[in-house]
Design a protein around this motif. Structure first.
Motif, PDB file in Angstrom:
ATOM      1  N   ILE A   8      -0.951   8.315  32.741  1.00 11.86           N
ATOM      2  CA  ILE A   8      -1.238   8.932  34.040  1.00 11.86           C
ATOM      3  C   ILE A   8      -1.874  10.312  33.877  1.00 11.86           C
ATOM      4  O   ILE A   8      -2.658  10.742  34.730  1.00 11.86           O
ATOM      5  CB  ILE A   8       0.055   9.005  34.873  1.00 11.86           C
ATOM      6  CG1 ILE A   8       0.501   7.591  35.252  1.00 11.86           C
ATOM      7  CG2 ILE A   8      -0.126   9.847  36.125  1.00 11.86           C
ATOM      8  CD1 ILE A   8       1.838   7.522  35.954  1.00 11.86           C
ATOM      9  N   SER A   9      -1.577  11.003  32.790  1.00 11.61           N
ATOM     10  CA  SER A   9      -2.131  12.343  32.611  1.00 11.61           C
ATOM     11  C   SER A   9      -3.521  12.337  31.983  1.00 11.61           C
ATOM     12  O   SER A   9      -4.095  13.395  31.747  1.00 11.61           O
ATOM     13  CB  SER A   9      -1.186  13.190  31.749  1.00 11.61           C
ATOM     14  OG  SER A   9      -1.055  12.621  30.458  1.00 11.61           O
ATOM     15  N   ALA A  10      -4.084  11.159  31.711  1.00  9.85           N
ATOM     16  CA  ALA A  10      -5.410  11.068  31.081  1.00  9.85           C
ATOM     17  C   ALA A  10      -6.493  11.426  32.096  1.00  9.85           C
ATOM     18  O   ALA A  10      -6.745  10.671  33.041  1.00  9.85           O
ATOM     19  CB  ALA A  10      -5.634   9.660  30.539  1.00  9.85           C
ATOM     20  N   ARG A  11      -7.130  12.585  31.907  1.00  9.55           N
ATOM     21  CA  ARG A  11      -8.152  13.033  32.852  1.00  9.55           C
ATOM     22  C   ARG A  11      -9.490  13.341  32.199  1.00  9.55           C
ATOM     23  O   ARG A  11     -10.526  13.186  32.822  1.00  9.55           O
ATOM     24  CB  ARG A  11      -7.674  14.287  33.589  1.00  9.55           C
ATOM     25  CG  ARG A  11      -6.531  14.047  34.548  1.00  9.55           C
ATOM     26  CD  ARG A  11      -6.264  15.291  35.364  1.00  9.55           C
ATOM     27  NE  ARG A  11      -5.190  15.105  36.330  1.00  9.55           N
ATOM     28  CZ  ARG A  11      -4.829  16.025  37.211  1.00  9.55           C
ATOM     29  NH1 ARG A  11      -5.451  17.185  37.233  1.00  9.55           N
ATOM     30  NH2 ARG A  11      -3.848  15.786  38.054  1.00  9.55           N
ATOM     31  N   ALA A  36      -1.012   2.398  33.576  1.00  8.94           N
ATOM     32  CA  ALA A  36      -1.005   3.364  34.678  1.00  8.94           C
ATOM     33  C   ALA A  36      -1.853   4.568  34.285  1.00  8.94           C
ATOM     34  O   ALA A  36      -1.609   5.193  33.252  1.00  8.94           O
ATOM     35  CB  ALA A  36       0.423   3.795  34.989  1.00  8.94           C
ATOM     36  N   VAL A  37      -2.858   4.891  35.110  1.00  9.32           N
ATOM     37  CA  VAL A  37      -3.795   5.971  34.792  1.00  9.32           C
ATOM     38  C   VAL A  37      -3.911   6.926  35.976  1.00  9.32           C
ATOM     39  O   VAL A  37      -3.375   6.684  37.062  1.00  9.32           O
ATOM     40  CB  VAL A  37      -5.190   5.408  34.430  1.00  9.32           C
ATOM     41  CG1 VAL A  37      -5.110   4.488  33.216  1.00  9.32           C
ATOM     42  CG2 VAL A  37      -5.813   4.679  35.619  1.00  9.32           C
ATOM     43  N   SER A  38      -4.658   7.988  35.748  1.00 13.54           N
ATOM     44  CA  SER A  38      -4.901   8.982  36.779  1.00 13.54           C
ATOM     45  C   SER A  38      -5.709   8.386  37.929  1.00 13.54           C
ATOM     46  O   SER A  38      -6.545   7.496  37.736  1.00 13.54           O
ATOM     47  CB  SER A  38      -5.668  10.163  36.174  1.00 13.54           C
ATOM     48  OG  SER A  38      -6.232  10.976  37.183  1.00 13.54           O
ATOM     49  N   SER A  39      -5.480   8.899  39.130  1.00 17.78           N
ATOM     50  CA  SER A  39      -6.283   8.475  40.275  1.00 17.78           C
ATOM     51  C   SER A  39      -7.733   8.890  40.115  1.00 17.78           C
ATOM     52  O   SER A  39      -8.620   8.362  40.797  1.00 17.78           O
ATOM     53  CB  SER A  39      -5.713   9.079  41.563  1.00 17.78           C
ATOM     54  OG  SER A  39      -5.696  10.495  41.491  1.00 17.78           O
ATOM     55  N   SER A  54      -0.824  11.450  39.279  1.00 18.79           N
ATOM     56  CA  SER A  54      -1.685  12.249  38.393  1.00 18.79           C
ATOM     57  C   SER A  54      -2.069  13.584  39.020  1.00 18.79           C
ATOM     58  O   SER A  54      -2.432  14.521  38.315  1.00 18.79           O
ATOM     59  CB  SER A  54      -2.944  11.461  38.055  1.00 18.79           C
ATOM     60  OG  SER A  54      -3.680  11.174  39.240  1.00 18.79           O
ATOM     61  N   ASP A  55      -2.010  13.679  40.344  1.00 20.66           N
ATOM     62  CA  ASP A  55      -2.411  14.916  41.020  1.00 20.66           C
ATOM     63  C   ASP A  55      -1.285  15.942  41.099  1.00 20.66           C
ATOM     64  O   ASP A  55      -1.491  17.049  41.608  1.00 20.66           O
ATOM     65  CB  ASP A  55      -2.916  14.594  42.433  1.00 20.66           C
ATOM     66  CG  ASP A  55      -4.202  13.787  42.404  1.00 20.66           C
ATOM     67  OD1 ASP A  55      -5.009  13.998  41.492  1.00 20.66           O
ATOM     68  OD2 ASP A  55      -4.387  12.935  43.298  1.00 20.66           O
ATOM     69  N   LEU A  56      -0.101  15.590  40.628  1.00 24.57           N
ATOM     70  CA  LEU A  56       1.002  16.549  40.618  1.00 24.57           C
ATOM     71  C   LEU A  56       0.770  17.612  39.550  1.00 24.57           C
ATOM     72  O   LEU A  56       0.121  17.363  38.529  1.00 24.57           O
ATOM     73  CB  LEU A  56       2.321  15.824  40.339  1.00 24.57           C
ATOM     74  CG  LEU A  56       2.778  14.791  41.367  1.00 24.57           C
ATOM     75  CD1 LEU A  56       4.018  14.066  40.866  1.00 24.57           C
ATOM     76  CD2 LEU A  56       3.050  15.445  42.717  1.00 24.57           C
TER      77      LEU A  56
END
Length: 376
Positions: A8-11, A36-39, A54-56
């Motif tokens: 999720i933190s992969a940006r 599960a990945v970043s939006s 991911s936006d948190l």
């Protein structure tokens, strides 16, 4: 085996490329995997679960992971949870494999040379992140690092993890990142030495060193130019980026450098359009671009660090980290010795095919997950 991946933190940077390739490989293998990945993950990547969390903010996301995400994992009941971005669940309800890929927090050379300008707030954040990574590692069934050098750095901070940490080298798409004789650029074909540096920006990446090397070569009478796949605006996001921004701006104004992000799919052709790959980064856990460049048949000149030595072996020239004079000496040596260039090119391609294929990495990772799931 049912696999759940927390990315999720992969940006940006290597973790995005890693996750995209992992999703494709799992799909090709028809693995029962949910990723599960970043939006904000690239829209062209299919078969992933884009998650709002991911936006948190980082600390808020960590609290969310330890509560709501834990509940989600327990409800999904995977055979193994693969936490691919340094942080994992504490007291995980299912078997967990943790990938630790943040080397700077544990690297004394990085801490001594890159952190003083970042201030006390950044120092506190590093301390907290390091403690959380180590706590995540202690609560995981298996910890994976991409290099033995990264493993050794981790064990210096946490000797109790010895026996739990395994090395699984990354790999590249060796079919895509491969020599193409018809497309390869002859050495200094237009009389200009063309340097390529592929990376996203962080202060430890040292792009200013490449720009100053070009300036030094030109001052000595060798026409040179650098292509750096960074957006100069990225330097504004980091304390300590001012000097890089100044030097890159000057290189742009003098026409000595080309800057800007490039799509991942365009990289093989980009490498082949240049004479030599330069990698001045002083802190890596692996360094994908070195392997990509070697795979494409470019000679590589890299900073002399343990990770770079482990990855490149005898297929590179090494310069003293942070030294523009040492880098220039390596580039001039390479220019004057066609046999050396040919030898480095051949060794580099052989090294990639033998040790750093992507399929090999994925196969080993699946074996690790299967072992952990079976033991629990």
């Amino acid at each position: 085996m049912k696999i759940l991946v927390n990315a999720i933190s992969a940006r940006m940077g290597g973790i995005v490329t890693y996750t995209r390739n992992l999703a494709r490989s799992f799909s090709e293998r028809k693995a029962d995997a949910t990723i599960a990945v970043s939006s904000r993950f690239p829209a062209d990547c299919q078969g992933v679960w884009r998650h709002w969390a991911s936006d948190l903010r980082p600390m808020t996301r960590f609290v969310w992971e330890q509560t709501l995400w834990r509940r989600t994992v327990a409800e999904m009941k995977p055979d193994v949870l693969f936490s691919s971005a340094n942080f994992g669940l504490l007291s995980c309800p299912v078997p967990q494999v943790l990938l630790v890929r943040e080397g700077g927090l544990f690297d004394p050379f990085y801490l001594a040379n890159c952190t003083p300008a970042q201030g006390m707030k950044a120092a506190l954040q590093r301390k907290v992140r390091r403690r959380l990574i180590l706590a995540s590692a202690r609560c995981s069934d298996r910890v994976v690092t991409p290099t033995a050098a990264m493993r050794d750095l981790l064990l210096r901070w946490a000797p109790d993890l010895d026996g739990k940490v395994v090395v699984n080298s990354y790999g590249t798409m060796s079919d895509s990142f491969a020599p193409s004789p018809a497309a390869m650029r002859p050495w200094r074909a237009d009389g200009c030495l063309r340097l390529i540096y592929v990376s996203v920006y962080y202060p430890h990446k040292q792009p200013e060193l490449v720009c100053r090397a070009v300036e030094g070569l030109r001052a000595a009478g060798m026409e040179s130019h650098a292509t750096i796949t960074m957006d100069i605006r990225e330097t504004e996001d980091f304390k300590g980026g001012n000097f890089d921004r100044l030097i890159m701006s000057q290189a742009l104004e003098r026409g000595q450098a080309t800057l800007g992000r490039r799509p991942y799919e365009s990289l093989p052709a980009l490498y082949r359009e240049h004479d030599v790959f330069v990698f001045p980064s002083i802190s890596e856990t692996f360094g994908h671009p070195m392997v990509e460049a070697m795979g494409c048949g470019l000679p590589v000149v890299v900073a002399d660090t343990p990770v770079n030595r482990e990855v490149c072996g005898d297929a590179a020239l090494y310069f003293q980290p942070l030294s523009v004079d040492s880098l220039i000496q390596c580039l001039r040596r390479l220019d004057q010795d066609p046999e050396l260039r040919a030898a480095l090119t051949a060794r580099g391609r052989e090294r990639v095919v033998n040790f750093f294929t992507w399929d090999g990495h994925v196969d080993r990772m699946i074996d690790i997950m299967g072992e952990v799931a079976g033991k629990r």
